[in-house]
Design an enzyme around this catalytic site. Sequence first.
Site, PDB file in Angstrom:
ATOM      1  N   SER A   1      -1.287  11.173   4.843  1.00  0.00           N
ATOM      2  CA  SER A   1      -0.011  10.855   4.167  1.00  0.00           C
ATOM      3  C   SER A   1       0.076  11.794   2.985  1.00  0.00           C
ATOM      4  O   SER A   1      -0.963  12.304   2.519  1.00  0.00           O
ATOM      5  CB  SER A   1      -0.041   9.410   3.655  1.00  0.00           C
ATOM      6  OG  SER A   1       0.984   9.178   2.707  1.00  0.00           O
TER       7      SER A   1
ATOM      8  N   TYR B   1      -3.678   2.457  -2.197  1.00  0.00           N
ATOM      9  CA  TYR B   1      -3.304   3.158  -0.958  1.00  0.00           C
ATOM     10  C   TYR B   1      -3.647   4.643  -1.090  1.00  0.00           C
ATOM     11  O   TYR B   1      -4.247   5.231  -0.186  1.00  0.00           O
ATOM     12  CB  TYR B   1      -1.813   2.947  -0.686  1.00  0.00           C
ATOM     13  CG  TYR B   1      -1.306   3.625   0.573  1.00  0.00           C
ATOM     14  CD1 TYR B   1      -1.689   3.169   1.841  1.00  0.00           C
ATOM     15  CD2 TYR B   1      -0.425   4.708   0.508  1.00  0.00           C
ATOM     16  CE1 TYR B   1      -1.220   3.784   2.997  1.00  0.00           C
ATOM     17  CE2 TYR B   1       0.052   5.327   1.659  1.00  0.00           C
ATOM     18  CZ  TYR B   1      -0.347   4.859   2.898  1.00  0.00           C
ATOM     19  OH  TYR B   1       0.122   5.477   4.051  1.00  0.00           O
TER      20      TYR B   1
HETATM   21  N1  LIG Z   1       5.454   4.738   7.422  1.00  0.00           N
HETATM   22  C1  LIG Z   1       5.257   5.635   6.462  1.00  0.00           C
HETATM   23  O1  LIG Z   1       6.124   5.849   5.590  1.00  0.00           O
HETATM   24  C2  LIG Z   1       3.985   6.443   6.427  1.00  0.00           C
HETATM   25  C3  LIG Z   1       3.960   7.620   5.670  1.00  0.00           C
HETATM   26  C4  LIG Z   1       2.813   8.405   5.636  1.00  0.00           C
HETATM   27  C5  LIG Z   1       1.709   8.018   6.366  1.00  0.00           C
HETATM   28  N2  LIG Z   1       1.737   6.865   7.096  1.00  0.00           N
HETATM   29  C6  LIG Z   1       0.543   6.514   7.848  1.00  0.00           C
HETATM   30  O2  LIG Z   1       0.869   6.604   9.227  1.00  0.00           O
HETATM   31  C7  LIG Z   1       0.001   5.757   9.983  1.00  0.00           C
HETATM   32  C8  LIG Z   1       0.836   4.941  10.961  1.00  0.00           C
HETATM   33  O3  LIG Z   1       1.645   4.059  10.225  1.00  0.00           O
HETATM   34  P1  LIG Z   1       3.110   3.603  10.702  1.00  0.00           P
HETATM   35  O4  LIG Z   1       4.054   4.015   9.652  1.00  0.00           O
HETATM   36  O5  LIG Z   1       3.350   3.992  12.098  1.00  0.00           O
HETATM   37  O6  LIG Z   1       2.964   2.011  10.556  1.00  0.00           O
HETATM   38  P2  LIG Z   1       2.785   0.850  11.619  1.00  0.00           P
HETATM   39  O7  LIG Z   1       3.915   0.849  12.578  1.00  0.00           O
HETATM   40  O8  LIG Z   1       2.515  -0.369  10.825  1.00  0.00           O
HETATM   41  O9  LIG Z   1       1.491   1.318  12.435  1.00  0.00           O
HETATM   42  C9  LIG Z   1       0.175   1.054  12.055  1.00  0.00           C
HETATM   43  C10 LIG Z   1      -0.577   0.648  13.305  1.00  0.00           C
HETATM   44  O10 LIG Z   1      -1.952   0.464  12.974  1.00  0.00           O
HETATM   45  C11 LIG Z   1      -2.450  -0.656  13.682  1.00  0.00           C
HETATM   46  N3  LIG Z   1      -3.548  -1.220  12.937  1.00  0.00           N
HETATM   47  C12 LIG Z   1      -3.528  -1.704  11.673  1.00  0.00           C
HETATM   48  N4  LIG Z   1      -4.731  -2.172  11.328  1.00  0.00           N
HETATM   49  C13 LIG Z   1      -5.543  -1.954  12.401  1.00  0.00           C
HETATM   50  C14 LIG Z   1      -6.913  -2.241  12.666  1.00  0.00           C
HETATM   51  N5  LIG Z   1      -7.690  -2.826  11.753  1.00  0.00           N
HETATM   52  N6  LIG Z   1      -7.405  -1.906  13.870  1.00  0.00           N
HETATM   53  C15 LIG Z   1      -6.635  -1.312  14.818  1.00  0.00           C
HETATM   54  N7  LIG Z   1      -5.339  -1.021  14.614  1.00  0.00           N
HETATM   55  C16 LIG Z   1      -4.801  -1.355  13.427  1.00  0.00           C
HETATM   56  C17 LIG Z   1      -1.254  -1.609  13.772  1.00  0.00           C
HETATM   57  O11 LIG Z   1      -1.316  -2.430  14.930  1.00  0.00           O
HETATM   58  P3  LIG Z   1      -1.967  -3.899  14.935  1.00  0.00           P
HETATM   59  O12 LIG Z   1      -1.460  -4.585  13.692  1.00  0.00           O
HETATM   60  O13 LIG Z   1      -1.483  -4.476  16.214  1.00  0.00           O
HETATM   61  O14 LIG Z   1      -3.420  -3.663  14.925  1.00  0.00           O
HETATM   62  C18 LIG Z   1      -0.079  -0.659  13.900  1.00  0.00           C
HETATM   63  O15 LIG Z   1       0.265  -0.437  15.253  1.00  0.00           O
HETATM   64  C19 LIG Z   1      -0.776   4.931   8.955  1.00  0.00           C
HETATM   65  O16 LIG Z   1      -2.051   5.501   8.791  1.00  0.00           O
HETATM   66  C20 LIG Z   1       0.035   5.095   7.669  1.00  0.00           C
HETATM   67  O17 LIG Z   1      -0.773   4.981   6.519  1.00  0.00           O
HETATM   68  C21 LIG Z   1       2.854   6.079   7.151  1.00  0.00           C
END
Ligand SMILES: NC(=O)c1ccc[n+]([C@@H]2O[C@H](COP(=O)([O-])OP(=O)(O)OC[C@H]3O[C@@H](n4cnc5c(N)ncnc54)[C@H](OP(=O)(O)O)[C@@H]3O)[C@@H](O)[C@H]2O)c1
Length: 221
Positions: free
Chosen positions: A136, A149
């Site tokens: 990120s 975070y």
């Molecule tokens: N959205 C943003 O603005 C943003 C920006 C920069 C970076 N990111 C990063 O991008 C990545 C993906 O995030 P996203 O935005 O796509 O959010 P998201 O839709 O909430 O995806 C996160 C995924 O991680 C899984 N997860 C969480 N805890 C877990 C665990 N302990 N074991 C296995 N799976 C787990 C969740 O599924 P379950 O709950 O079913 O396990 C979910 O499918 C993350 O690393 C986040 O920090 C996001």
Amino acid sequence: MKTILITGAGTGLGKELALAYAQEGNRIILVGRTRFFLEEVRTMIEKTDGSAISATCDIADSKSVEQLLSHLNEAEKIDQVINNAGVGYFGPLQEIPADRISHMIDTNVKGTIYVTKAILPTFLERNAGKIMNIISTAGLRGKVHETAYCASKFAIRGFTEALAKELANTSISVSGVYMGGMDTPFWDENHHVTDRSRLKSAKEVALDILERENEAELIIG
Ligand SMILES: NC(=O)c1ccc[n+]([C@@H]2O[C@H](COP(=O)([O-])OP(=O)(O)OC[C@H]3O[C@@H](n4cnc5c(N)ncnc54)[C@H](OP(=O)(O)O)[C@@H]3O)[C@@H](O)[C@H]2O)c1
């Protein structure tokens, strides 16, 4: 065709990466905690004649990760891992409960390290493999109300850079992806982002990643 393990593949960016990589003819191993979401993605991939399996696993639990990978390493030839699963808790530091900080560090930092460590022996044996860590822009600079975070994402940036150096004399590649905000379920349970319409779609970011996947450091503004 590559076999690609993606963590957090049931929703958001992980789901879009799974769909995009499957569309390119790769076999996808979908990992996450919620079977329902993983199965939804698997069905979507299979409907377009793609290939995918799903496996539930809490990446913060080292034993579960070891068990899953020991099974998968027998059954599959994994070529690439995308460490994407992550959680975010935001707000003034004094208001973030200790258990949430722990959970975030356990998932974002330790989870990524456990999955990588469990997959590494087979990559080393074959002297091949690709490790991509979804970080990120919070891993590049500090941001207000993102203290813990940012700490988790800076940690993974350090892990990524150190591992790349450790594996520099092998044919295993290690990359870090640094993107800004995306409109995903990540923001469903907090008010840190007020206007989600200004965020990129996860699909757009997934396609950018696919296009630039050979870069060691992908900064997606
Ligand atoms: N959205 C943003 O603005 C943003 C920006 C920069 C970076 N990111 C990063 O991008 C990545 C993906 O995030 P996203 O935005 O796509 O959010 P998201 O839709 O909430 O995806 C996160 C995924 O991680 C899984 N997860 C969480 N805890 C877990 C665990 N302990 N074991 C296995 N799976 C787990 C969740 O599924 P379950 O709950 O079913 O396990 C979910 O499918 C993350 O690393 C986040 O920090 C996001």
